[in-house]
Design an enzyme around this catalytic site. Structure first.
Site: not given
Ligand code: ADP
Ligand code: ADP
Ligand code: ZN
Length: 210
Positions: A14, A89, A123, A156, A167
């Site tokens: 994403k 979410r 990542r 992270r 998560r």
């Molecule tokens: P991921 O998709 O890997 O969980 P994000 O970077 O999107 O990572 O979010 C990291 C953290 O930020 C989440 O685990 C949550 O604690 C918080 N967060 C982000 N967006 C939201 C949301 N819309 N509602 C609640 N918590 C959120």
């Molecule tokens: P999200 O926001 O959905 O959690 P990220 O954009 O942070 O996902 O991507 C998660 C990890 O996977 C990162 O290390 C990114 O560089 C890698 N990644 C993203 N898209 C792809 C893909 N199409 N193929 C392989 N690796 C990917």
């Protein structure tokens, strides 16, 4: 003018795709997780409140998130469109968003569970500009530094096995129902997020009909 929501499991890409799409469409990207991490880095009041919750892989309260989003989506610089990444979410947040603005397209980036760990375990992110890399799939050209701003890349704080498991559990319980919610509204587009970054980018571009 287009208002896009991206959702899908952790690691689906994403953040990676929202960043590319934001540049191509010249509209802002609203990455809620990254915004919260910046609050933590700057040690703001909000940052202090959410830091432990986030490190455990739990969700921040709806009202805290809704407040942040309401301020953004109604601001003048977002009126030409935007890409929401990480919000909504759950169905409550989706209802709140609908009350604020009309979403045009919802891209569901679908990735099989077996691929999630491969993505998240490699990542690396830039703590300064939020750029996302992967040790194997998308390495930074300069090794351990960000290609955009030169800052040393980090893993992270919530990319630990425990927080990832939490998560993913939250995703299944809270976020998955958005699929049906947006399908019913007729705005959902499913994208296969398993191919490489370029290919997924193409699939998104085609799906948006741009
Ligand atoms: P991921 O998709 O890997 O969980 P994000 O970077 O999107 O990572 O979010 C990291 C953290 O930020 C989440 O685990 C949550 O604690 C918080 N967060 C982000 N967006 C939201 C949301 N819309 N509602 C609640 N918590 C959120
Ligand atoms: P999200 O926001 O959905 O959690 P990220 O954009 O942070 O996902 O991507 C998660 C990890 O996977 C990162 O290390 C990114 O560089 C890698 N990644 C993203 N898209 C792809 C893909 N199409 N193929 C392989 N690796 C990917
Ligand atoms: Zn950077």
């Amino acid at each position: 003018m287009i208002k896009i929501v991206l959702f899908g499991p952790q690691g689906a890409g994403k953040g990676t795709q929202a960043d590319r799409l934001s540049k191509r469409l010249e509209i802002p990207h609203i990455p809620t997780g990254q915004m919260l991490r910046e609050e933590i880095a700057a040690n703001t009041k909000l940052g202090q409140k959410v830091s432990e919750i986030m490190n455990r892989g739990e969700l921040v309260t709806d009202w805290q998130m809704n407040e942040i989003i309401r301020d953004r989506v109604n601001a003048p610089e977002y009126q030409n469109g935007f890409i929401l990444d990480g919000y909504p979410r759950n169905v409550e947040q989706a209802e709140f968003l609908d009350y604020q603005i009309a979403v045009d397209k919802v891209l569901f980036l679908n990735l099989p569970k077996t691929e999630v760990m491969k993505r998240l375990s490699g990542r690396l992110t830039c703590p300064k500009c939020g750029a996302i890399f992967h040790k194997i799939f998308n390495p930074s050209k300069s090794g351990d530094k960000c290609d955009r701003c030169g800052t040393v890349l980090q893993v992270r704080a919530d990319d630990t096995p425990e927080a990832i498991a939490k998560r993913l559990e939250q995703y299944e319980e809270e976020t998955q129902p958005l699929h049906e919610y947006y399908l019913k509204k007729g705005v959902l587009i499913e994208i296969d997020a398993a191919p490489d970054i370029e290919q997924v980018g193409l699939l998104i571009w085609e799906a948006l009909g741009l």
